[in-house]
Design a protein around this motif. Structure first.
Motif, PDB file in Angstrom:
ATOM      1  N   ILE A   9       0.815  -1.213   0.000  1.00  0.00           N
ATOM      2  CA  ILE A   9       0.000   0.000   0.000  1.00  0.00           C
ATOM      3  C   ILE A   9       0.853   1.269   0.000  1.00  0.00           C
ATOM      4  N   SER A  10       2.080   1.189   0.472  1.00  0.00           N
ATOM      5  CA  SER A  10       2.952   2.361   0.516  1.00  0.00           C
ATOM      6  C   SER A  10       3.935   2.409  -0.646  1.00  0.00           C
ATOM      7  N   GLY A  11       3.747   1.547  -1.630  1.00  0.00           N
ATOM      8  CA  GLY A  11       4.635   1.530  -2.779  1.00  0.00           C
ATOM      9  C   GLY A  11       3.927   1.977  -4.040  1.00  0.00           C
ATOM     10  N   GLY A  12       4.624   1.895  -5.170  1.00  0.00           N
ATOM     11  CA  GLY A  12       4.020   2.245  -6.447  1.00  0.00           C
ATOM     12  C   GLY A  12       3.777   3.733  -6.592  1.00  0.00           C
ATOM     13  N   GLY A  15       1.127   5.257  -3.783  1.00  0.00           N
ATOM     14  CA  GLY A  15       1.210   4.782  -2.413  1.00  0.00           C
ATOM     15  C   GLY A  15       1.792   5.749  -1.416  1.00  0.00           C
ATOM     16  N   GLY A  16       1.866   7.018  -1.756  1.00  0.00           N
ATOM     17  CA  GLY A  16       2.411   7.993  -0.824  1.00  0.00           C
ATOM     18  C   GLY A  16       3.913   8.114  -0.943  1.00  0.00           C
ATOM     19  N   GLY A  17       4.455   9.157  -0.336  1.00  0.00           N
ATOM     20  CA  GLY A  17       5.878   9.397  -0.410  1.00  0.00           C
ATOM     21  C   GLY A  17       6.265  10.099  -1.705  1.00  0.00           C
ATOM     22  N   ASP A  18       7.489  10.546  -1.756  1.00  0.00           N
ATOM     23  CA  ASP A  18       8.012  11.243  -2.936  1.00  0.00           C
ATOM     24  C   ASP A  18       9.098  10.394  -3.573  1.00  0.00           C
ATOM     25  N   PHE A  19       8.993  10.215  -4.875  1.00  0.00           N
ATOM     26  CA  PHE A  19      10.016   9.435  -5.563  1.00  0.00           C
ATOM     27  C   PHE A  19      11.352  10.160  -5.478  1.00  0.00           C
ATOM     28  N   ALA A  20      12.386   9.395  -5.228  1.00  0.00           N
ATOM     29  CA  ALA A  20      13.734   9.938  -5.110  1.00  0.00           C
ATOM     30  C   ALA A  20      14.685   8.980  -5.804  1.00  0.00           C
ATOM     31  N   ARG A  21      15.810   9.475  -6.210  1.00  0.00           N
ATOM     32  CA  ARG A  21      16.786   8.642  -6.910  1.00  0.00           C
ATOM     33  C   ARG A  21      18.051   8.532  -6.070  1.00  0.00           C
ATOM     34  N   PHE A  22      18.435   7.310  -5.759  1.00  0.00           N
ATOM     35  CA  PHE A  22      19.633   7.068  -4.969  1.00  0.00           C
ATOM     36  C   PHE A  22      20.625   6.267  -5.796  1.00  0.00           C
ATOM     37  N   GLU A  40      15.953  -0.773  -7.232  1.00  0.00           N
ATOM     38  CA  GLU A  40      15.968  -0.873  -8.698  1.00  0.00           C
ATOM     39  C   GLU A  40      14.796  -1.715  -9.190  1.00  0.00           C
ATOM     40  N   MET A  41      14.414  -2.723  -8.423  1.00  0.00           N
ATOM     41  CA  MET A  41      13.306  -3.594  -8.809  1.00  0.00           C
ATOM     42  C   MET A  41      11.952  -2.909  -8.665  1.00  0.00           C
ATOM     43  N   TYR A  42      11.781  -2.134  -7.590  1.00  0.00           N
ATOM     44  CA  TYR A  42      10.457  -1.612  -7.249  1.00  0.00           C
ATOM     45  C   TYR A  42      10.390  -0.078  -7.277  1.00  0.00           C
ATOM     46  N   TRP A  43      10.924   0.569  -6.262  1.00  0.00           N
ATOM     47  CA  TRP A  43      10.807   2.021  -6.162  1.00  0.00           C
ATOM     48  C   TRP A  43      11.843   2.548  -5.180  1.00  0.00           C
ATOM     49  N   GLN A  44      12.220   3.778  -5.370  1.00  0.00           N
ATOM     50  CA  GLN A  44      13.047   4.514  -4.428  1.00  0.00           C
ATOM     51  C   GLN A  44      12.230   5.725  -3.998  1.00  0.00           C
ATOM     52  N   LYS A  45      11.955   5.820  -2.712  1.00  0.00           N
ATOM     53  CA  LYS A  45      11.073   6.870  -2.205  1.00  0.00           C
ATOM     54  C   LYS A  45      11.615   7.476  -0.932  1.00  0.00           C
ATOM     55  N   ALA A 209      20.560   6.095   6.191  1.00  0.00           N
ATOM     56  CA  ALA A 209      19.277   6.608   6.684  1.00  0.00           C
ATOM     57  C   ALA A 209      18.284   6.879   5.566  1.00  0.00           C
ATOM     58  N   ALA A 210      18.737   7.472   4.470  1.00  0.00           N
ATOM     59  CA  ALA A 210      17.830   7.864   3.392  1.00  0.00           C
ATOM     60  C   ALA A 210      17.217   6.669   2.678  1.00  0.00           C
ATOM     61  N   LYS A 211      17.845   5.501   2.816  1.00  0.00           N
ATOM     62  CA  LYS A 211      17.373   4.321   2.098  1.00  0.00           C
ATOM     63  C   LYS A 211      16.504   3.394   2.951  1.00  0.00           C
ATOM     64  N   CYS A 212      16.397   3.670   4.249  1.00  0.00           N
ATOM     65  CA  CYS A 212      15.655   2.761   5.127  1.00  0.00           C
ATOM     66  C   CYS A 212      14.161   2.716   4.795  1.00  0.00           C
ATOM     67  N   GLY A 213      13.579   3.861   4.428  1.00  0.00           N
ATOM     68  CA  GLY A 213      12.142   3.899   4.162  1.00  0.00           C
ATOM     69  C   GLY A 213      11.743   3.014   3.016  1.00  0.00           C
ATOM     70  N   PHE A 214      12.352   3.209   1.842  1.00  0.00           N
ATOM     71  CA  PHE A 214      11.970   2.365   0.721  1.00  0.00           C
ATOM     72  C   PHE A 214      12.537   0.963   0.888  1.00  0.00           C
ATOM     73  N   GLY A 215      13.597   0.808   1.700  1.00  0.00           N
ATOM     74  CA  GLY A 215      14.068  -0.538   2.010  1.00  0.00           C
ATOM     75  C   GLY A 215      12.980  -1.341   2.693  1.00  0.00           C
TER      76      GLY A 215
END
Length: 270
Positions: A9-12, A15-22, A40-45, A209-215
């Motif tokens: 529900i929080s992806g795609g 699903g909320g959040g702001d897309f970001a590129r890491f 890379e498979m799903y989303w970076q947010k 830290a920045a990657k924990c959410g979409f992780g």
């Protein structure tokens, strides 16, 4: 339990959040490399921005059930109680059987309705309004917010961490649900016998830290699609899993078809 939806529900895109590129190059740890691959498979947010009290209620509704069941309960609750401007005030005055009926699709509705009313009362007593509580979640130190949430009846570590992540927008928070707990131990990213808090500590110390959410959200998606509890993709075809090269397969035995909890796996395989 109802089947989970195809997408977290929080992806795609919706699903909320702001897309970001890491940048996935130069991962410092194996856990970070796994999270980069998931991104890379799903989303970076980057997450944050949800109202703290509503996020807390939403997460309580999701306890011990799927998005398929909890999302309609949340929508029904907001339709019935969310139009007054102060959600905590409205829910504090709710009639428990009526609230229970409203959220019945989420399961355990009597228990959850009692918890929600009690927490709404507490929020009003301690903060005066929903807006003041939301501000506390956004602005106070993560340690203080987490302790405050954990002191509430019915709020565990995963619920508190979801509020910190999705409402507070706090980097470095990696909520651990059943999917994350299973996958991190199965892959060897945390000790096979560690509990949810041990997995959280291991991941938060190894993932930027920045990657924990979409992780967190992408690992849940990976658990639904590939690394399920009973039939992980690698069981029948080692090449079917896109993370096979990063996985220690703790408790998974393709040669026999056996799958056990990583904590029960012989130490020699950990």
């Amino acid at each position: 339990m109802d089947d989970e939806p195809a997408e977290n529900i929080s992806g795609g895109e919706s699903g909320g959040g702001d897309f970001a590129r890491f940048d996935p190059s130069g991962s410092g740890t194996r856990a970070e490399a796994v999270v980069d691959r998931l991104g890379e498979m799903y989303w970076q947010k980057s997450y944050g921005g949800r109202d703290g009290f509503e996020c807390l209620v939403r997460t309580i509704l999701s306890q011990n059930t799927s998005d398929v069941a909890s999302q309609p309960a949340h929508d029904a609750l907001m339709d019935r109680y969310g139009g007054g401007g102060d959600l905590a005030g409205t829910l504090a005055g709710a009639v428990q059987p009526e609230l229970a009926e409203t959220i019945s699709s989420a399961g355990l509705y009597n228990q959850k309705s009692e918890r929600i009313i009690a927490i709404a009362d507490l929020v009003l007593d301690e903060y005066g309004s929903t807006e003041a509580f939301d501000r506390f979640v956004r602005e106070e130190s993560p340690k203080t917010v987490r302790k405050t949430l954990l002191d509430m009846n019915g709020v565990g570590p995963k619920t508190a961490d979801c509020v910190l992540l999705f409402a507070g927008g706090r980097g470095g928070v990696f909520p651990v649900d059943t999917h994350v707990h299973r996958i991190a131990r199965r892959m060897g990213l945390a000790r096979a016998d560690t509990d949810h808090e041990g997995v959280r500590e291991a991941l938060e110390s190894a993932v930027p830290a920045a990657k924990c959410g979409f992780g967190h959200t992408a690992m849940i998606q990976f658990g639904r699609e590939y690394c399920s509890a009973r039939k992980p993709a690698c069981l029948e075809d080692p090449e079917a899993c896109p993370l096979a090269d990063r996985c220690e397969q703790v408790g998974v035995y393709p040669e026999t078809g056996a799958v056990i909890d990583p904590a029960e796996a012989p130490r020699s395989s950990r």
